[in-house]
Design a protein around this motif. Structure first.
Motif, mmCIF file in Angstrom:
data_model
loop_
_atom_site.group_PDB
_atom_site.id
_atom_site.type_symbol
_atom_site.label_atom_id
_atom_site.label_comp_id
_atom_site.label_asym_id
_atom_site.label_seq_id
_atom_site.Cartn_x
_atom_site.Cartn_y
_atom_site.Cartn_z
ATOM 1 N N UNK A 46 -66.553 2.772 57.370
ATOM 2 C CA UNK A 46 -66.405 1.554 58.251
ATOM 3 C C UNK A 46 -64.958 1.050 58.455
ATOM 4 N N UNK A 47 -64.474 0.349 59.404
ATOM 5 C CA UNK A 47 -63.396 -0.305 59.618
ATOM 6 C C UNK A 47 -63.432 -1.919 59.463
ATOM 7 N N UNK A 48 -62.689 -2.571 58.637
ATOM 8 C CA UNK A 48 -62.927 -3.765 58.891
ATOM 9 C C UNK A 48 -61.186 -4.383 58.976
ATOM 10 N N UNK B 111 -64.055 5.260 66.734
ATOM 11 C CA UNK B 111 -63.939 5.480 65.412
ATOM 12 C C UNK B 111 -64.568 6.945 65.571
ATOM 13 N N UNK B 112 -63.989 7.767 64.715
ATOM 14 C CA UNK B 112 -64.298 9.070 64.598
ATOM 15 C C UNK B 112 -64.268 9.445 63.136
ATOM 16 N N UNK B 113 -64.537 10.853 62.796
ATOM 17 C CA UNK B 113 -64.318 11.180 61.500
ATOM 18 C C UNK B 113 -64.060 12.842 61.417
ATOM 19 N N UNK B 114 -63.585 13.324 60.524
ATOM 20 C CA UNK B 114 -63.393 14.959 60.252
ATOM 21 C C UNK B 114 -63.752 15.205 58.918
ATOM 22 N N UNK C 166 -61.159 12.747 56.410
ATOM 23 C CA UNK C 166 -60.753 11.581 57.082
ATOM 24 C C UNK C 166 -61.597 10.827 57.977
ATOM 25 N N UNK C 167 -61.321 9.709 58.210
ATOM 26 C CA UNK C 167 -61.978 8.775 59.284
ATOM 27 C C UNK C 167 -60.869 8.226 59.975
ATOM 28 N N UNK C 168 -60.837 7.979 61.462
ATOM 29 C CA UNK C 168 -60.012 7.583 62.148
ATOM 30 C C UNK C 168 -60.378 6.391 62.961
ATOM 31 N N UNK C 169 -59.414 5.466 63.296
ATOM 32 C CA UNK C 169 -59.583 4.491 64.290
ATOM 33 C C UNK C 169 -58.589 4.265 65.528
ATOM 34 N N UNK C 170 -59.051 4.988 66.509
ATOM 35 C CA UNK C 170 -57.788 5.134 67.692
ATOM 36 C C UNK C 170 -57.922 3.549 68.347
ATOM 37 N N UNK C 171 -56.849 2.866 68.636
ATOM 38 C CA UNK C 171 -56.865 1.610 69.002
ATOM 39 C C UNK C 171 -56.063 1.514 70.396
ATOM 40 N N UNK C 172 -56.508 1.326 71.658
ATOM 41 C CA UNK C 172 -55.909 1.398 72.759
ATOM 42 C C UNK C 172 -55.987 -0.373 73.437
ATOM 43 N N UNK C 173 -55.161 -0.410 74.355
ATOM 44 C CA UNK C 173 -54.870 -1.718 74.799
ATOM 45 C C UNK C 173 -54.989 -2.930 73.908
ATOM 46 N N UNK D 262 -51.017 1.326 71.885
ATOM 47 C CA UNK D 262 -52.015 2.012 71.248
ATOM 48 C C UNK D 262 -51.579 2.471 69.807
ATOM 49 N N UNK D 263 -52.582 2.315 68.805
ATOM 50 C CA UNK D 263 -52.171 3.178 67.635
ATOM 51 C C UNK D 263 -53.513 3.808 66.927
ATOM 52 N N UNK D 264 -53.085 4.830 66.090
ATOM 53 C CA UNK D 264 -53.983 5.353 65.689
ATOM 54 C C UNK D 264 -54.081 5.212 64.004
ATOM 55 N N UNK D 265 -55.211 4.862 63.297
ATOM 56 C CA UNK D 265 -55.354 4.702 61.890
ATOM 57 C C UNK D 265 -56.095 5.593 61.302
ATOM 58 N N UNK D 266 -55.637 6.039 60.041
ATOM 59 C CA UNK D 266 -56.325 7.328 59.368
ATOM 60 C C UNK D 266 -56.832 6.718 57.918
ATOM 61 N N UNK D 267 -57.600 7.129 57.460
ATOM 62 C CA UNK D 267 -58.126 6.796 56.320
ATOM 63 C C UNK D 267 -58.562 8.091 55.458
ATOM 64 N N UNK D 268 -57.952 8.459 54.409
ATOM 65 C CA UNK D 268 -58.319 9.763 53.811
ATOM 66 C C UNK D 268 -59.152 9.396 52.467
ATOM 67 N N UNK D 269 -59.933 10.106 52.366
ATOM 68 C CA UNK D 269 -61.124 9.875 51.238
ATOM 69 C C UNK D 269 -61.076 11.019 50.216
ATOM 70 N N UNK D 270 -61.084 10.425 49.059
ATOM 71 C CA UNK D 270 -61.003 11.428 47.924
ATOM 72 C C UNK D 270 -62.443 11.407 47.211
ATOM 73 N N UNK D 271 -62.928 12.216 46.682
ATOM 74 C CA UNK D 271 -64.334 12.335 45.996
ATOM 75 C C UNK D 271 -65.309 13.194 46.798
#
Length: 122
Positions: free
Chosen positions: A35-37, A70-73, A78-85, A17-26
């Motif tokens: 979105x995640x691509x 996918x989730x966001x706070x 921040x937006x997240x992508x939790x990746x399992x299996x 598993x991995x968890x990706x994060x994306x911090x957005x400014x603005x």
């Protein structure tokens, strides 16, 4: 201007598993769908998942349904992508993007991050 910075990519073994994060400014982050691509070597960039501004709507590629979340706070921009299996075919550079809806189309997204590498070994 909106800037996106991804993190969390690394090398893992299949099944992990991995968890990706994306911090957005603005200032207008909360109004954007996110979105995640991903783009594998020699392949076109493809849609993975998207989430509406209020998390009320989520969209997933068939290849990741049931494995990725996918989730966001909005308080943390921040937006997240939790990746399992994870599978070797999930190996790619993962990009987050900001747009106006939970579209699968790249052209629906106005802003993009630089990407983070995910490598899954068998």
């Amino acid at each position: 201007q909106v800037q996106l910075v991804e993190s969390g990519g690394e090398s893992v073994q299949a099944g992990g598993s991995l968890s990706l994060s994306c911090v957005v400014s603005g200032r207008t982050y909360r109004s954007y769908a996110m979105g995640w691509f991903r783009q594998a070597p020699g392949k076109e960039r493809e849609f993975v998942a998207a989430i509406s501004w209020n998390s009320g709507s989520k969209n997933y590629a068939d290849s990741v349904k049931g494995r990725f979340t996918i989730s966001r706070d909005n308080a943390k921009n921040t937006v997240y992508l939790q990746m399992n299996s994870l599978k070797p075919e999930d190996t790619a550079v993962y990009y987050c993007a900001a747009g106006t809806g939970t579209s699968v189309l790249r052209r629906a997204y106005d802003y993009w991050g630089q990407g983070t590498q995910v490598t899954v070994s068998s």
